[in-house]
Design a protein around this motif. Structure first.
Motif, PDB file in Angstrom:
ATOM      1  N   ASN A  64       0.820  -1.224   0.000  1.00 23.14           N
ATOM      2  CA  ASN A  64       0.000   0.000   0.000  1.00 23.14           C
ATOM      3  C   ASN A  64       0.849   1.267   0.000  1.00 23.14           C
ATOM      4  OD1 ASN A  64      -2.390  -1.543   0.040  1.00 23.14           O
ATOM      5  ND2 ASN A  64      -2.259  -1.716   2.270  1.00 23.14           N
ATOM      6  N   GLY A  65       1.940   1.246  -0.765  1.00 28.21           N
ATOM      7  CA  GLY A  65       2.787   2.424  -0.894  1.00 28.21           C
ATOM      8  C   GLY A  65       3.726   2.665   0.269  1.00 28.21           C
ATOM      9  N   VAL A  66       3.753   1.767   1.242  1.00 23.25           N
ATOM     10  CA  VAL A  66       4.613   1.920   2.415  1.00 23.25           C
ATOM     11  C   VAL A  66       5.674   0.825   2.377  1.00 23.25           C
ATOM     12  CG1 VAL A  66       4.687   1.876   4.943  1.00 23.25           C
ATOM     13  CG2 VAL A  66       2.719   2.898   3.760  1.00 23.25           C
ATOM     14  N   ASN A  67       6.925   1.204   2.640  1.00 20.56           N
ATOM     15  CA  ASN A  67       7.969   0.189   2.688  1.00 20.56           C
ATOM     16  C   ASN A  67       8.212  -0.237   4.131  1.00 20.56           C
ATOM     17  OD1 ASN A  67       9.052   2.758   3.188  1.00 20.56           O
ATOM     18  ND2 ASN A  67      11.094   2.128   2.561  1.00 20.56           N
ATOM     19  N   THR A  68       8.447  -1.535   4.296  1.00 24.86           N
ATOM     20  CA  THR A  68       8.739  -2.103   5.614  1.00 24.86           C
ATOM     21  C   THR A  68       9.955  -3.011   5.472  1.00 24.86           C
ATOM     22  OG1 THR A  68       7.304  -4.024   5.290  1.00 24.86           O
ATOM     23  CG2 THR A  68       6.298  -2.079   6.281  1.00 24.86           C
ATOM     24  N   PHE A  69      10.508  -3.423   6.573  1.00 25.87           N
ATOM     25  CA  PHE A  69      11.651  -4.324   6.560  1.00 25.87           C
ATOM     26  C   PHE A  69      11.485  -5.260   7.741  1.00 25.87           C
ATOM     27  CE2 PHE A  69      16.223  -5.354   7.169  1.00 25.87           C
ATOM     28  CZ  PHE A  69      16.490  -5.825   5.890  1.00 25.87           C
ATOM     29  N   GLY A  70      10.796  -6.366   7.497  1.00 23.13           N
ATOM     30  CA  GLY A  70      10.455  -7.314   8.550  1.00 23.13           C
ATOM     31  C   GLY A  70      11.555  -8.311   8.838  1.00 23.13           C
ATOM     32  N   VAL A  71      11.224  -9.586   8.657  1.00 19.77           N
ATOM     33  CA  VAL A  71      12.154 -10.642   9.021  1.00 19.77           C
ATOM     34  C   VAL A  71      12.065 -11.796   8.029  1.00 19.77           C
ATOM     35  CG1 VAL A  71      10.498 -11.726  10.603  1.00 19.77           C
ATOM     36  CG2 VAL A  71      12.948 -12.117  10.932  1.00 19.77           C
ATOM     37  N   ALA A  72      13.216 -12.394   7.736  1.00 20.09           N
ATOM     38  CA  ALA A  72      13.307 -13.636   6.965  1.00 20.09           C
ATOM     39  C   ALA A  72      14.009 -14.641   7.866  1.00 20.09           C
ATOM     40  CB  ALA A  72      14.084 -13.427   5.673  1.00 20.09           C
ATOM     41  N   ARG A  73      13.536 -15.884   7.843  1.00 15.13           N
ATOM     42  CA  ARG A  73      14.154 -16.892   8.708  1.00 15.13           C
ATOM     43  C   ARG A  73      14.088 -18.261   8.059  1.00 15.13           C
ATOM     44  NH1 ARG A  73       9.308 -15.868  11.192  1.00 15.13           N
ATOM     45  NH2 ARG A  73      10.161 -14.380  12.634  1.00 15.13           N
ATOM     46  N   ILE A  74      15.010 -19.113   8.482  1.00 13.58           N
ATOM     47  CA  ILE A  74      15.000 -20.505   8.045  1.00 13.58           C
ATOM     48  C   ILE A  74      14.192 -21.297   9.068  1.00 13.58           C
ATOM     49  CG2 ILE A  74      16.401 -22.551   7.562  1.00 13.58           C
ATOM     50  CD1 ILE A  74      16.772 -20.279   5.511  1.00 13.58           C
ATOM     51  N   VAL A  75      13.170 -22.009   8.568  1.00  8.32           N
ATOM     52  CA  VAL A  75      12.312 -22.812   9.432  1.00  8.32           C
ATOM     53  C   VAL A  75      12.501 -24.288   9.095  1.00  8.32           C
ATOM     54  CG1 VAL A  75      10.625 -20.967   9.805  1.00  8.32           C
ATOM     55  CG2 VAL A  75      10.337 -22.523   7.879  1.00  8.32           C
ATOM     56  N   PRO A  76      12.261 -25.178  10.086  1.00  6.10           N
ATOM     57  CA  PRO A  76      12.512 -26.601   9.874  1.00  6.10           C
ATOM     58  C   PRO A  76      11.375 -27.296   9.140  1.00  6.10           C
ATOM     59  CG  PRO A  76      11.684 -26.255  12.080  1.00  6.10           C
ATOM     60  CD  PRO A  76      11.833 -24.885  11.453  1.00  6.10           C
ATOM     61  N   GLY A  77      11.689 -28.437   8.580  1.00  4.67           N
ATOM     62  CA  GLY A  77      10.653 -29.276   8.003  1.00  4.67           C
ATOM     63  C   GLY A  77       9.638 -29.661   9.069  1.00  4.67           C
ATOM     64  N   GLY A  78       8.369 -29.752   8.687  1.00  3.72           N
ATOM     65  CA  GLY A  78       7.318 -30.051   9.627  1.00  3.72           C
ATOM     66  C   GLY A  78       6.674 -28.807  10.213  1.00  3.72           C
ATOM     67  N   ASP A  79       7.366 -27.669  10.131  1.00  4.41           N
ATOM     68  CA  ASP A  79       6.811 -26.390  10.550  1.00  4.41           C
ATOM     69  C   ASP A  79       5.681 -26.038   9.578  1.00  4.41           C
ATOM     70  OD1 ASP A  79       6.785 -23.283  10.180  1.00  4.41           O
ATOM     71  OD2 ASP A  79       7.910 -23.564  12.050  1.00  4.41           O
ATOM     72  N   PRO A  80       4.636 -25.339  10.025  1.00  4.32           N
ATOM     73  CA  PRO A  80       3.576 -24.952   9.082  1.00  4.32           C
ATOM     74  C   PRO A  80       4.093 -24.165   7.882  1.00  4.32           C
ATOM     75  CG  PRO A  80       2.882 -24.520  11.322  1.00  4.32           C
ATOM     76  CD  PRO A  80       4.333 -24.930  11.381  1.00  4.32           C
ATOM     77  N   PHE A  81       5.243 -23.505   8.039  1.00  2.52           N
ATOM     78  CA  PHE A  81       5.809 -22.744   6.932  1.00  2.52           C
ATOM     79  C   PHE A  81       6.645 -23.615   6.001  1.00  2.52           C
ATOM     80  CE2 PHE A  81       5.589 -19.499  10.401  1.00  2.52           C
ATOM     81  CZ  PHE A  81       4.530 -18.801   9.879  1.00  2.52           C
ATOM     82  N   ALA A  82       6.925 -24.861   6.391  1.00  6.08           N
ATOM     83  CA  ALA A  82       7.753 -25.764   5.585  1.00  6.08           C
ATOM     84  C   ALA A  82       7.129 -27.155   5.565  1.00  6.08           C
ATOM     85  CB  ALA A  82       9.169 -25.818   6.146  1.00  6.08           C
ATOM     86  N   PRO A  83       5.943 -27.283   5.020  1.00  8.24           N
ATOM     87  CA  PRO A  83       5.241 -28.563   5.104  1.00  8.24           C
ATOM     88  C   PRO A  83       5.880 -29.690   4.311  1.00  8.24           C
ATOM     89  CG  PRO A  83       4.076 -27.068   3.653  1.00  8.24           C
ATOM     90  CD  PRO A  83       5.196 -26.286   4.296  1.00  8.24           C
ATOM     91  N   SER A  84       6.839 -29.384   3.463  1.00 12.27           N
ATOM     92  CA  SER A  84       7.445 -30.428   2.639  1.00 12.27           C
ATOM     93  C   SER A  84       8.372 -31.340   3.435  1.00 12.27           C
ATOM     94  CB  SER A  84       8.225 -29.803   1.486  1.00 12.27           C
ATOM     95  OG  SER A  84       9.385 -29.172   1.994  1.00 12.27           O
ATOM     96  N   GLY A  85       8.675 -30.989   4.672  1.00 14.22           N
ATOM     97  CA  GLY A  85       9.583 -31.803   5.460  1.00 14.22           C
ATOM     98  C   GLY A  85      11.036 -31.383   5.318  1.00 14.22           C
ATOM     99  N   THR A  86      11.298 -30.291   4.617  1.00 12.51           N
ATOM    100  CA  THR A  86      12.656 -29.790   4.461  1.00 12.51           C
ATOM    101  C   THR A  86      12.692 -28.334   4.904  1.00 12.51           C
ATOM    102  OG1 THR A  86      12.202 -29.162   2.179  1.00 12.51           O
ATOM    103  CG2 THR A  86      13.163 -31.332   2.529  1.00 12.51           C
TER     104      THR A  86
END
Length: 175
Positions: A64-86
């Motif tokens: 929406n025209g606003v810049n932000t700078f949040g966070v990037a992280r490595i998550v493990p397999g099995g995490d909801p963000f990495a359902p493939s298991g890797t």
């Protein structure tokens, strides 16, 4: 001219060589779970990971025209963000940019993603940044074809323009 095919997957970024060019990889499995990039100590434009001549930087996210700078992280397999298991790279209001300029010409990129809502940012090379509600809304910029199916995105060069960089990010996404 040598051409390189490039594939992003949930666990890794892979550059597949063609016509004698050896395969190049950036493998998130080799990055410790919990590795986090955010401000501070990182600032937009910082190269935070380099493997096999492929550099990954963290970049500002736009919504929406606003810049932000949040966070990037490595998550493990099995995490909801990495359902493939890797391991996966999870972005939260931040963009990551993969720079392929040091490779032979990259003509195809493919990556898998997990969409957990919110706005997405997408950009190939220096084409206009796309701020979109989901990756299905990507508009192919001139010189490229972008195809989105299920949780897969394929970017292909048409007309000889190599893919020198690819920027992607989201409010809640994993690649």
């Amino acid at each position: 001219m040598h051409k390189t095919l490039l594939a992003f997957v949930v666990a890794s970024l892979i550059a597949l060589g063609v016509t004698g060019v050896p395969a190049q990889t950036v493998d998130f499995e080799t990055v410790p779970v919990g590795t986090t990039w955010q401000n501070p100590p990182d600032i937009p434009g910082d190269v935070v990971l380099t493997q096999n001549n492929i550099a990954m930087s963290v970049e500002e996210f736009f919504v929406n025209g606003v810049n932000t700078f949040g966070v990037a992280r490595i998550v493990p397999g099995g995490d909801p963000f990495a359902p493939s298991g890797t391991h996966a790279l999870h972005t939260n209001t931040i963009n990551v940019k993969f720079d392929f300029a040091a490779l032979p010409p990259v003509v195809l990129a493919h990556f898998e993603y997990v969409d957990l809502g919110g706005i997405k940012n997408f950009q190939i090379n220096n084409t206009p940044l796309q701020e979109i509600p989901n990756l299905n809304a990507i508009v192919s910029p001139a010189g490229f074809t972008v195809v989105v199916t299920a949780n897969n995105v394929t970017v292909e060069s048409v007309g000889g323009t190599p893919i020198t960089s690819l920027l992607i990010g989201g409010q809640e996404d994993s690649v």
